[in-house]
Scaffold this motif. Structure first.
Motif, short mmCIF file in Angstrom:
data_model
loop_
_atom_site.label_atom_id
_atom_site.label_comp_id
_atom_site.label_asym_id
_atom_site.label_seq_id
_atom_site.Cartn_x
_atom_site.Cartn_y
_atom_site.Cartn_z
N MET A 102 36.52 38.58 38.66
CA MET A 102 37.56 39.62 38.78
C MET A 102 38.24 39.62 40.15
SD MET A 102 35.97 42.77 36.61
CE MET A 102 34.24 42.59 36.92
N GLU A 121 37.35 36.05 34.78
CA GLU A 121 38.43 37.04 34.74
C GLU A 121 39.17 37.17 36.07
OE1 GLU A 121 35.77 40.16 33.32
OE2 GLU A 121 36.97 40.28 31.52
N GLY A 140 36.44 34.23 30.27
CA GLY A 140 36.50 35.67 30.02
C GLY A 140 35.11 36.21 29.75
N GLU B 74 33.15 43.62 24.83
CA GLU B 74 34.10 43.88 25.92
C GLU B 74 34.50 45.34 25.95
OE1 GLU B 74 34.81 42.75 23.00
OE2 GLU B 74 36.86 43.18 22.39
#
Lengths: 256, 571, 429
Positions: A102, A121, A140, B74
Motif C-alpha cells: 500500500m 496494492e 492484490g 477483501e
C-alpha cells in the motif's frame, strides 16, 4: 536529511509486524519516541527498542528527507514501509513479507531478498529489490479487484509466482526470470521480464508484458498479431487472454 | 429486582401516540413498568428517546450471507476490529461476521432484526448464525416462493394441504413467517430462465406467480400468521418492472385480515420501482408505486435504499444475481437448493457518476418521501444489497433535510434531474416519522407486541440519542443528526445498558421468535406427500430435516389461531 | 436396538440413511454404508487411546484428565505463536469453541482444507462459486463431469446417491438420463463408467479449462491444434456437450486443486461455469473429503469473516493463505506450540512442517493412535463425534445435518474438552 538507523538485534523465528517503520511515522518523532513504538511479536506487543537499536543523525523538515536504514537480516520483519508516502528506506539485508504494501510514495531499497507480497496494492513510489523476490510481488489482496496500481518495482534477481497479479497500473521490471503466471489477471500497467517466464499473462485483460528471454509453456489462449520492434529489438506480439471477455492485454515475446 | 429510570428524555413513542413529550421511563426486570421504587437513575436531560430500533429486513444470517463473507475476504478485511475485554473480533464492511453485525446494530440503537430469507434445507445454518449474533432479538422468514410442495398444492387447488405444509415448515425451520422471492421464477432459473409476468407459467409445474401469491396470502390468513406474506417481486432489478410490482400490490386490494394487519408486504421496493425499457432508458417510477401504496391500505413496503459505495448483493433470486454479474463482470456465487429455493451473491459498486445508480439512489428516497403514511414504508437498505446497515444514519439525515438532499444532488450524475423526481420533493421527515419507519411500523407489521414501543409491558428496549430534538433543526443540522444516529448515547436492551457513548459496554444474547401455527391433524394431511417426496427427490432424510430448539437462544414461540375448515388450533 | 437414518461421520457425502444396530453399548451391525463408513463405525472402538498421556524423558505416561487439561492450558498460555489445527472431523459446536479459544489466546487457527480444498477457497474468492445442492444434481443433471476426482473410491456412495446412477424428478431413468464425462490424468474406476474420458497431461488443467472458456465465448479459433494432450476438435466437442446440456455440473477433487497452478485452476473453472450459464444451467462443486470440512469452513467464516488460515495474534482476524496457512507458519518455524484437534497433520504435512512439529509442544485431542500422536507431547483422548457425540456437520454442498450419538462414551467430546481448557485458562488469568 535525517538518517534513522535500526540495528536489528532480534534473531528469533517468530515474525515481527512492523508497519510502523515508515518515514511518515518516524518523521516527527524523537529517538526516544521511536524506541517506544509498538511492534507485534506473535501475540504480544513489544517496543521497537526490544527489536532494534536505534540511532539518529541529522534533522528533517518533512517526511521526504527522512531515511531509515535497517541493518541486519530482517527476514522476519514484516510490513516495513507499509503505506509510506515519502522518504526512503534502505534494508541492508533480507526482508519479510508485505514490505512496502500500500505504498504511496518514496523509495524502498532492499539489498537482499524480499519475501512475498512486497509492494502489494502499491499506489506510488519505488521499490528496488536487489536479490530475489517471493510470490505475489505487486499483487492484490485475496479477492480484491486490483493489485498494484502505480509506482515501480525493480527486481534484480528472480521473481516468484504470480508476479503483478491483478496489477492495473505502474511498472515492474525483473532482471532475471519470473515463475508461473506473471501478470495473472492484470488489467493495466507494464511488466518487463528480462529473463525467462512461464505461462505469462494468464487471464490478463489489459496492460503489457514484455519477455526478453524465453517463454516456457505459452498459454494457448493468446492470439498472434505480428512482429513489433521495441527498442531496436524484434518482438512477437500477442493479444490475450482470450479466455476472458474484452481482453486487450499485450504479450510481447522476443523473437528468436 | 433490577430497576432503572430514564429521566427527562424527550420521548417519541408513536404506537402509544407519545410525541415530543418530556417523560420518564421506568424499567423493571427487562420490562417497561409504570413506576419503580429504588431504581438506578439515568438522567438524559432533554435527549431524544426512541423505542429500540427494529429492522424488518436485513440479511444477517445463513448460507447466502456466509457465502458472501466467503467470497469477499477483501470486504472482510475492510473493518477489522480487535477483541476487547468484553467483545469479540469484528470483520467486514458489507458482509460482517456475526459479532460485528450485533455490535454495529446495537451501537446504532437497534435491538431487533429480521433475517428475511431462510432456505429450509439449511435452516440449521441460519439458526446457528442467529444464535451467535449478540445484542439482538431475532426472527427469520422461511422461503416458500418456488417450493415444489407449494407449487404442487397450488396447482391442484389443495389449500388445506398448503396450509398444513406451511405450518409444518415454519415449525420445522423455526421460521416466523412466509417469504416469497420471485414467485415461480426461481424454479425457472434452475433451467437458466425466469418469468416475465404474473401470469407466466412455471416450467413443468403449471402454476403462475399470481396463483402462488394468492394462495400463500390465503394460507397466511388461514394460519393467522402474525406477519403478511413478505414478497420480493418478480422481475426485480429489471428496467420496467414497476408494472409487475403494481400488479402484485393489487393482489392485496380488499383482502381483509382478522388481525387487522395488511395481507401483503413488498420488500426493498426500490429495486421494484424501475421504469424504462432497458438500462439506457431507465427511469424512476417511484411516483407510480407511491400512488398505488397511497391508495391501497392493504400493503406495506420497505425502502431498500441504495447508497453509493461498495457492497455485496445477495438474494434467493438467483436469476437477478446472475444478471447483475453479467453487467459488472465481478465474481458470482449461486446456490440452488433442491425442491425449495435458490440464491445468489455478487459484489457491486454503486457509483454517484453512473446514471443508473443515481436513479436507483433517488428512487428509494422518493418512495419514502412520496408514501404518505409512514406506517406503510419502513426504512431498510435490504442490508447489504442497497447498502451496509451502517449507512442508516446517513439515510435518516437525507429524509429529514431537503438541504442535505440538494447538496447531494449537486454531487451526483445529472440523470437525477432528468429521470428521477427527487429534486422536486420538499417533504422532510419529522422525528416522530423517523421513529415510525425505524421502529413502530416494523414492530407493527411483525405484530411484535413487546417491541417498537415504550408502553407498559413492552420489552425495555430503548435508544437514547445524543441530540436534543428541541434545540436543533434537523433540516439544517443534518450532520448532527447523522452523527447522533451513528452512535447511540445509550442503547438499552431488555432493561440493561448495553451501549454507552457509542461503545458496547455489555454483551447480551437475544431471543429468537418463531411462529407455531399447527392445527389438529395438520401433519396427517401432508404426511404421505412428505414421505414420498423426501424418499424420492430430497437427498436428506425427513427425520434429519429441520431445526430443533438446541439451535435457538432463548426460543420464543408465537402461537396462532388457525381457522381451517372444521380443524382448530391444537391445545 | 435398531437406529435408523444415522448420519455417517466419514466423508463429505454425509449420507444420512444408515441403519445401525446397537446392543447394550456395542455396535452389532451397520447397513446402507460404504466400506469406508462401515469400517469407521464398526471399528470405532479399536485402537483407542485409553487415558490422557504426557511425554517425559522415558516416553508417554498416563496422567489424570484434570492434569492434562492443566498442562494444555499452560502450554497454550505460554505460547507466543500458537497454532490450533484440524477441525474437519468434529462438530461445528466444537469448532466454535475452538475459535473462542483461539481468540482468547491470540492463536493462529487453520483447518484441514489448507492441505486439500484450500485452493478451491482461494479460487472462488476470486471468481465466486456457482453451485447447488446435491439434490439439484440428482433431480436435474443431464451432464455430470468429474474433474480430477475419483468418487468411486473416495466418496463411494456419491455416484449412487447423488450424481450418476440415482433417479430424480427430471431424471427418472437415472444413469440413462445422464451423460458422464471424466477428466483426469489417468484411468480410474470412475472413468470406466464414463461416457467420455478425457485423459489430459498432468498440470495442463489450467490451459484446458481456459481453452474451453475461450471456445464458449467465441474465441476458439485462435487455439492451437492440441492442448494438454487433447485435440482442439475434441475440446470443441466437449464444449458443445456442455452448452447443450440442460443442467450440467462439474465435481472436482484434489487432482485439480493440488496440481499445477492450484487455486488458479479453480478460479478458471468457476469462470468457465459462469460463462456456461449464459447458455444453459451449470454448477460446480468441490468433492470435500472429511465429513465436516465444509462445516469448519462455514463456522470459521461466520465467526471470523474468513474460512481458514486465520491469524488472531493481534486480536482481530488476519487472513492471508501463503502467509497464515499452517504449513507456511510451521515451515518458517514461527509456531512455538500446537493444538491438534480431529486430524492427523503429521501424516499429511510437508517435511519442513513435520520437523517443526517435532520441535515444539504438541497437544493432540485424538481418539486413536496416529502419526500425530506418535509425536505428541500431550494426548487427550476424546469421544468420536457422530458416534459417541452429537452435533452439526455440513455436507460437501453446505447442507447442515445433525450427526447423532448412539454409543455412550467414557471420554469427553471435543466440545467438552475445549470448554474445560478455556475454563482452566480463565482460572489462570
Amino acid at each position: 536529511m535525517r538518517v534513522i538507523t535500526l540495528n536489528l538485534k532480534y534473531d528469533g523465528s517468530i515474525p515481527v509486524e512492523a508497519e510502523t517503520i515508515t518515514p511518515d511515522s518516524f518523521s516527527d518523532k524523537s529517538k526516544e519516541e521511536i524506541e517506544e513504538l509498538s511492534l507485534y511479536l506473535g501475540n504480544k506487543v513489544v517496543k521497537l527498542r526490544e527489536i532494534f537499536d536505534v540511532s539518529v543523525e541529522g534533522s528533517n523538515t518533512g517526511i521526504d528527507d527522512v531515511k531509515i536504514i535497517i541493518k541486519g537480516n530482517a527476514y522476519r520483519i514484516k510490513r516495513i514501509g507499509e503505506g509510506m508516502t515519502g522518504g526512503e528506506i534502505l534494508v541492508e539485508g533480507n526482508v519479510d513479507m508485505r514490505c512496502g504494501s500500500m505504498m504511496r510514495g518514496g523509495k524502498i531499497t532492499i539489498k537482499g531478498n524480499a519475501d512475498s507480497w512486497t509492494g502489494q496494492e502499491m499506489v506510488g513510489g519505488e521499490i528496488i529489490i536487489e536479490g530475489d523476490a517471493g510470490n505475489y510481488i505487486g499483487s492484490g489482496y485475496r479477492g480484491a479487484l486490483n493489485g498494484m496500481s502505480g509506482g515501480k518495482i525493480t527486481i534484480k534477481g528472480n521473481a516468484g509466482l504470480y508476479l503483478g497479479e491483478k496489477m492495473n497500473g505502474g511498472e515492474i521490471v525483473v532482471e532475471k526470470d519470473a515463475d508461473m503466471l506473471a501478470g495473472l489477471e492484470m488489467s493495466g500497467g507494464k511488466i518487463t521480464i528480462k529473463g525467462n517466464a512461464i505461462m505469462p499473462g494468464g487471464e490478463m485483460t489489459g496492460g503489457d508484458i514484455i519477455v526478453m528471454g524465453t517463454v516456457i509453456d505459452r498459454l494457448p489462449t493468446f492470439k498472434y498479431l505480428g512482429k513489433e520492434i521495441i527498442d531496436n529489438a524484434n518482438f512477437e506480439k500477442y493479444v490475450g487472454d482470450l479466455a476472458m471477455r474484452r481482453a486487450k492485454g499485450s504479450l510481447y515475446i522476443k523473437a528468436p | 429486582m433490577n430497576e432503572l429510570i430514564i429521566k427527562n428524555g424527550i420521548v417519541f413513542d408513536p404506537l402509544n401516540n407519545i410525541k415530543d413529550e418530556k417523560k420518564d421511563i421506568c424499567i423493571r426486570d427487562g420490562k417497561i413498568v409504570d413506576d419503580v421504587k429504588n431504581p438506578k437513575i439515568l438522567d438524559v436531560n432533554g435527549l431524544l428517546v426512541f423505542p429500540g430500533g427494529v429492522d424488518g429486513h436485513s440479511h444477517i444470517a445463513g448460507a447466502k450471507v456466509n457465502s458472501g463473507r466467503l467470497i469477499r475476504p477483501e470486504d472482510g478485511r475492510r473493518s477489522l476490529k480487535p477483541k476487547t475485554s468484553i467483545t469479540m473480533p469484528s470483520s467486514g464492511y458489507s458482509v460482517k461476521n456475526v459479532f460485528s453485525e450485533g455490535y454495529d446494530y446495537s451501537i446504532m440503537g437497534y435491538t431487533t432484526v429480521v433475517e428475511p430469507a431462510m432456505p429450509p434445507l439449511s435452516a440449521i445454518h441460519t439458526h446457528e448464525e442467529l444464535r451467535d449474533i449478540p445484542m439482538l432479538d431475532k426472527l427469520s422468514l422461511t422461503l416458500f416462493g418456488f417450493n415444489w410442495f407449494v407449487m404442487g398444492y397450488v396447482s391442484r387447488g389443495e389449500i388445506d394441504k398448503l396450509a398444513a405444509y406451511v405450518a409444518w415448515m415454519l415449525k420445522r425451520t423455526r421460521g416466523y413467517g412466509i417469504k416469497i422471492v420471485n414467485p415461480g421464477g426461481g424454479e425457472n432459473w434452475k433451467w437458466g430462465k425466469n418469468v416475465d409476468s404474473l401470469d407466466d407459467q412455471v416450467i413443468h409445474f403449471g402454476v403462475t406467480p399470481r396463483e402462488i401469491l394468492n394462495d400463500l396470502m390465503k394460507v397466511n390468513e388461514i394460519l393467522d400468521l402474525p406477519h403478511p406474506i413478505h414478497v420480493h417481486t418478480n422481475k426485480l432489478g429489471q428496467p420496467g418492472n414497476y408494472n409487475i410490482t403494481v400488479d402484485t400490490m393489487k393482489l392485496a386490494s380488499g383482502f381483509e385480515t382478522q388481525r387487522g394487519r395488511e395481507p401483503l408486504h413488498i420488500t426493498h421496493v426500490m429495486f421494484s420501482s424501475y421504469g424504462g425499457e432497458n438500462w439506457k432508458t431507465f427511469d424512476s417510477k417511484a411516483d407510480e408505486i407511491a400512488r398505488e401504496v397511497n391508495s391501497n391500505k392493504f400493503i406495506t413496503v420497505d425502502v431498500g435504499q441504495l447508497m453509493f459505495g461498495d457492497t455485496t448483493t445477495m438474494t434467493a433470486d438467483g436469476y437477478l444475481e446472475f444478471n447483475l454479474q453479467k453487467l459488472t463482470g465481478f465474481k458470482w456465487s449461486n446456490s440452488d437448493t433442491e425442491l425449495e429455493t435458490g440464491g445468489g451473491v455478487t459484489p457491486v459498486i454503486y457509483s454517484p457518476t453512473v446514471p443508473v445508480n443515481v436513479i436507483q439512489w433517488a428512487i428509494g428516497l422518493e418512495a419514502a418521501l412520496l408514501i404518505n403514511d409512514p406506517y406503510q414504508v419502513w426504512l431498510t437498505t435490504d442490508h447489504p444489497n442497497g447498502a451496509p446497515l451502517t449507512r442508516y444514519p446517513e439515510i435518516i439525515s437525507l429524509l429529514m433535510s431537503k438541504e442535505k438532499r440538494e447538496k447531494e444532488i449537486l454531487q451526483v450524475n445529472n440523470a437525477v434531474n432528468k429521470r428521477a423526481i427527487l429534486p422536486s420533493l420538499d417533504r422532510e421527515y419529522e422525528w416522530n416519522e423517523i421513529a415510525i419507519i425505524t421502529r413502530a411500523a416494523q414492530a407493527n407489521s411483525y405484530q411484535l407486541r413487546d417491541k417498537g414501543h415504550l408502553g407498559i409491558g413492552a420489552d425495555a428496549d430503548v435508544t437514547i440519542f445524543d441530540i436534543k430534538p428541541n434545540e436543533i433543526d434537523p433540516s439544517k443540522d443534518y450532520d448532527k443528526v447523522e452523527k447522533a444516529f451513528s452512535a447511540a448515547k445509550y442503547t438499552i436492551k431488555g432493561g440493561e445498558i448495553v451501549v454507552k457513548d457509542g461503545q458496547i459496554v455489555k454483551v447480551v444474547s437475544g431471543k429468537t421468535y418463531w411462529t407455531n401455527a399447527e392445527f389438529d391433524e395438520y401433519y396427517e394431511l401432508i404426511e404421505d406427500d412428505l414421505k414420498d417426496w423426501f424418499a424420492n427427490y430430497y437427498t436428506v432424510n425427513l427425520d434429519n430435516y429441520g431445526v430443533n430448539d438446541v439451535y435457538l437462544t432463548n426460543p420464543c414461540m408465537i402461537r396462532t389461531n388457525p381457522t381451517i375448515g372444521s380443524r382448530v388450533r391444537l391445545a | 436396538m435398531i437406529i435408523k437414518n444415522v448420519v455417517c461421520p466419514f466423508c463429505g457425502s454425509l449420507c444420512d440413511d444408515l441403519t445401525v444396530e446397537v446392543e447394550g453399548n456395542e455396535i452389532k451391525n451397520v447397513d446402507n454404508t460404504c466400506k469406508l463408513g462401515y469400517n469407521k463405525i464398526v471399528g470405532y472402538s479399536h485402537g483407542r487411546i485409553e487415558a490422557p498421556l504426557i511425554r517425559d524423558k522415558e516416553g508417554l505416561k498416563e496422567i489424570s484428565y484434570d492434569k492434562a487439561i492443566d498442562e494444555a492450558a499452560k502450554i497454550l498460555c505460554n505460547a507466543r505463536r500458537p497454532l490450533m489445527y484440524g477441525w474437519s472431523s468434529t462438530t461445528c459446536e466444537a469448532i466454535e469453541k475452538g475459535i473462542e479459544l483461539a481468540i482468547k489466546i491470540g492463536s493462529l487457527i487453520d483447518q484441514t482444507a489448507t492441505v486439500c480444498h484450500g485452493p478451491t477457497t482461494l479460487g472462488i474468492q476470486e471468481e465466486g462459486k456457482p453451485s447447488c445442492t446435491l439434490g439439484e444434481v440428482k433431480n436435474r443433471a443431464d451432464l455430470v463431469i468429474y474433474w480430477g476426482c475419483n468418487p468411486f473410491h473416495a466418496h463411494p456412495r456419491h455416484m449412487g446417491r447423488y450424481s450418476t446412477f440415482t433417479k430424480g424428478y427430471f431424471t427418472n431413468k437415472g444413469r440413462k438420463d445422464r451423460k458422464i464425462i471424466v477428466v483426469d490424468v489417468r484411468e480410474s474406476d470412475t472413468s470406466k463408467v464414463a461416457d467420455i474420458f478425457l485423459k489430459i497431461e498432468p498440470g495442463s488443467d489450467y490451459k484446458i479449462i481456459n481453452a474451453l472458456t475461450s471456445i464458449i465465448i467465441g474465441n476458439g479459433d485462435i487455439l492451437p491444434e492440441e492442448i494438454g494432450g487433447i485435440s482442439k476438435d475434441r475440446l470443441e466437442y466437449i464444449a458443445g456437450e456442455m452448452v447443450n446440456a440442460n443442467f450440467g455440473i462439474v465435481f472436482f477433487g484434489l487432482g485439480v486443486t493440488m496440481t499445477g497452478v492450484k487455486d488458479k485452476n479453480i478460479g478458471s473453472l468457476s469462470r468457465l461455469v459462469k460463462e456456461l450459464n449464459r447458455n444453459t444451467k451449470f454448477s460446480l462443486m468441490p468433492m470435500r473429503g472429511h465429513y465436516n470440512v465444509s462445516g469448519a469452513g462455514n463456522v470459521f467464516t461466520w465467526l471470523t469473516g474468513f474460512p481458514y488460515a486465520i491469524d488472531l495474534s493481534r486480536g482481530y482476524a488476519y487472513y492471508n493463505p501463503g502467509e497464515t496457512t499452517a504449513n507456511d507458519v510451521l515451515a518458517r518455524k514461527e509456531v512455538d506450540a500446537i493444538l491438534v484437534v480431529a486430524s492427523d497433520p503429521v501424516a499429511h504435512f510437508v517435511n519442513p512442517s513435520i520437523r517443526r512439529l517435532a520441535e515444539i509442544p504438541l497437544i493432540a485431542i485424538e481418539p486413536y493412535t496416529s502419526a500425530t500422536t506418535e509425536l505428541a507431547d500431550l494426548i487427550i483422548p476424546v469421544a468420536i463425534s457422530g458416534i459417541e457425540a452429537d452435533g452439526t456437520a455440513y455436507r460437501m454442498d453446505e447442507i447442515p445435518i445433525r450427526v447423532k450419538k448412539f454409543i455412550d462414551s467414557k471420554f469427553k467430546s471435543d466440545l467438552e474438552i475445549l470448554t474445560d481448557i478455556i475454563n482452566r485458562i480463565d482460572r489462570y488469568e
